[in-house]
Write a protein that holds these residues in place. Structure first.
Motif, PDB file in Angstrom:
ATOM      1  N   ARG A  79      29.618  38.440   4.678  1.00  0.00           N
ATOM      2  CA  ARG A  79      29.896  37.354   5.628  1.00  0.00           C
ATOM      3  C   ARG A  79      29.226  36.060   5.156  1.00  0.00           C
ATOM      4  N   PHE A  80      27.951  36.185   4.742  1.00  0.00           N
ATOM      5  CA  PHE A  80      27.237  35.018   4.226  1.00  0.00           C
ATOM      6  C   PHE A  80      27.979  34.451   3.016  1.00  0.00           C
ATOM      7  N   HIS A 125      27.163  30.556  10.453  1.00  0.00           N
ATOM      8  CA  HIS A 125      26.201  31.656  10.364  1.00  0.00           C
ATOM      9  C   HIS A 125      25.756  32.117  11.747  1.00  0.00           C
ATOM     10  N   THR A 129      28.061  35.158  10.826  1.00  0.00           N
ATOM     11  CA  THR A 129      27.354  35.900   9.780  1.00  0.00           C
ATOM     12  C   THR A 129      26.247  36.780  10.345  1.00  0.00           C
TER      13      THR A 129
END
Length: 131
Positions: A79-80, A125, A129
């Motif tokens: 995800r990051f 994020h 994330t």
């Protein structure tokens, strides 16, 4: 029902994100300036190399200090990386427009670009994330 974090917690998270961003920026800008001034590299590839190196610092520090996430690394890492890839593309786009298109000096162009990408990254994020 969705709950929203309290304003003080959101401010604390943003300040932590900003502090982590400063550490990542030292790495990013250090490589950018070193490559451009020391090695004669064009500012756009130099800033992209700096962005990647700063991203490594950012992941490690944000996971622990900003979002205090317990999302497993196998989920948070990809995800990051996806959020960082969008930031990478935004960095390329804005630096290309500012430096190549408008003829702006690379440091002021990078400062504006950093602000844009920082806002994108914090929100992405926080919401996805490390959520």
């Amino acid at each position: 029902m969705t709950t929203f974090p309290s304003l003080p917690r959101l401010v604390r998270q943003f300040l932590a994100f900003f502090g982590v961003g400063l550490a990542a920026a030292v790495v990013h800008y250090g490589l950018l300036i070193g490559f451009v001034e020391g090695a004669g590299v064009d500012p756009i590839p130099a800033t992209l190399a700096g962005y990647v190196a700063g991203g490594v610092v950012s992941y490690a520090l944000n996971r622990r200090h900003t979002y205090d996430s317990d999302r497993p690394h196998r989920e948070a890492t990809w995800r990051f990386a996806l959020v960082a890839f969008v930031g990478f593309l935004l960095t390329w786009l804005f630096m290309h427009v500012f430096v190549d298109g408008l003829g702006a000096p690379y440091i002021p162009a990078q400062l504006v670009t950093t602000g844009i990408v920082m806002l994108w990254s914090f929100l992405a994020h926080k919401a996805w994330t490390f959520a």
